[in-house]
Enzyme design. Structure first.
Site, short mmCIF file in Angstrom:
data_model
loop_
_atom_site.label_atom_id
_atom_site.label_comp_id
_atom_site.label_asym_id
_atom_site.label_seq_id
_atom_site.Cartn_x
_atom_site.Cartn_y
_atom_site.Cartn_z
N CYS A 1 0.83 -1.21 0.00
CA CYS A 1 0.00 0.00 0.00
C CYS A 1 0.86 1.26 0.00
O CYS A 1 1.42 1.62 1.04
CB CYS A 1 -0.92 -0.02 1.22
SG CYS A 1 -1.94 1.46 1.37
N CYS B 1 -0.50 4.11 2.18
CA CYS B 1 -0.28 3.93 3.62
C CYS B 1 1.19 4.15 3.99
O CYS B 1 1.49 4.75 5.01
CB CYS B 1 -0.66 2.52 4.07
SG CYS B 1 -2.11 1.82 3.33
N ASP B 2 2.08 3.61 3.20
CA ASP B 2 3.48 3.51 3.65
C ASP B 2 4.48 4.35 2.87
O ASP B 2 5.65 4.42 3.27
CB ASP B 2 3.92 2.02 3.57
CG ASP B 2 3.10 1.15 4.51
OD1 ASP B 2 2.67 1.66 5.55
OD2 ASP B 2 2.89 -0.03 4.19
#
Ligand code: NAP
Length: 313
Positions: free
Chosen positions: A131, A134-135
């Site tokens: 992701c 997200c990261d």
């Protein structure tokens, strides 16, 4: 006979549980094996509104669960093995019991396809990610590899150039699958580099990712490739095996819903990544979970002549 059974315990399922519980429908939530779903793969969730300092994915799951239980949701830490969704009484089976319900909310999510190489599982959240939203931020100024040659790989690879200094897209063939426009954009971006005809054989690191072992499929040469992070985008698999033949799925096996999260089977709703191939965010999953629960409440009210606010019909 239960009012609402929810299958899945990610942000979609647990938001549906919060809303159904607050409507006094006493929902049963089947958590499945991967309690909390994909969000728990994220070490630090920084884009969920209301948590300016960020929040661990597992912590988030526990908070959602606590909130649902506070209002009367019952958690069943089991895997659903079979469902019968037709008719007014739906049946949900686990290895030990059968549950009947007026409505079923499906929130079984999707699973990012894994490469299946050594080191991958162990280093998730420690350099291995599925992701970018997200990261990506954790790789500011770093070099990351992106695995895959489809739209996701190029789209997410381009997104990662916001943070990373260098993004190397590693693809197993000599031709990308992605749309031409994305290919063009990626080729123009100076931060993006390509390695074709190449597969990852191993992801190596002790505490965190250190390097990849790569193999060129044309020359058979094996090399070690230093990177700080690897993002794997080789497709998602919606978790719909249980429902094949009972509700409509699209060509990618995602559940087909209308904008109110109804499936083609009356009394059956779906929310979150199991019906969303596009956004796949915790916050969008939670939003659709809310809609599914409100629609389930309305469905029961309509079928039983219970009072329901006119404004929400
Ligand atoms: P996809 O189109 O199925 O592409 C998957 C890629 O991963 C392919 O390049 C494939 O290689 C590669 N791959 C598969 N298994 C692999 C393995 N074991 N090892 C190495 N490489 C592997 O999946 P996606 O990119 O996630 O896209 C899914 C759907 O969402 C598509 O319909 C896509 O168009 C859509 N989508 C659209 C956008 C957009 O329009 N902006 C963005 C994201 C996704 P091969 O090419 O060799 O098969």
């Amino acid at each position: 006979m239960h009012d609402v059974v929810i299958i899945g315990s990610g942000p979609a399922g647990l938001t549906a549980a919060i809303y159904a519980a607050r409507a006094n429908l006493n929902p049963l939530v089947f958590t499945g094996m991967e309690r909390g779903g994909q969000v728990t793969l994220t070490s630090d969730l920084e884009n969920y509104p209301g948590f300016p300092e960020g929040l661990g994915g597992f912590d988030m799951y526990q908070r959602f669960e606590q909130q649902a239980m506070r209002f009367g949701a019952e958690m069943i830490y089991e895997v659903v093995t079979k469902v019968e969704l037709q008719g007014d009484s739906k049946n949900v089976y686990t290895a030990s019991e059968t549950y009947s319900s007026k409505t079923v909310i499906i929130a079984t999510g999707s699973t990012p396809r894994r490469l299946g190489v050594s080191g991958e599982d162990r280093l998730i959240g420690k350099g291995v990610s599925y992701c970018a939203t997200c990261d990506g931020f954790f790789f500011t100024g770093k070099h990351v590899a992106v695995i895959g040659g489809g739209n996701s790989a190029l789209d997410e690879g381009l997104f990662l150039t916001r943070y990373a200094d260098k993004v190397t897209i590693i693809h197993r063939r000599d031709r990308l699958r992605a749309d031409a426009i994305l290919q063009e954009r990626a080729k123009k971006n100076k931060k993006v580099h390509f390695l074709f005809d190449t597969i990852v054989e191993e992801i190596i690191g002790e505490e965190s990712l250190n390097h990849l072992r790569l193999k060129n499929l044309k020359t058979e040469a094996v090399d070690s490739f230093q990177v700080d992070g690897v993002f794997i985008f080789i497709g998602h698999k919606p978790n719909t095996d249980l429902f094949v033949g009972q509700i409509d799925l699209d060509a990618g096996n995602y559940i087909v819903t209308d904008r109110r999260m109804h499936t083609n089977q009356s009394g059956v709703f779906a929310c979150g990544d199991v019906q969303d191939a596009i956004y796949r965010q915790a916050v969008t999953a939670a939003g659709t979970g809310c809609i599914a629960a409100i629609e389930a409440e309305k469905y029961i009210a309509e079928h039983e002549g219970r009072a329901y606010p006119e404004s929400r019909k």
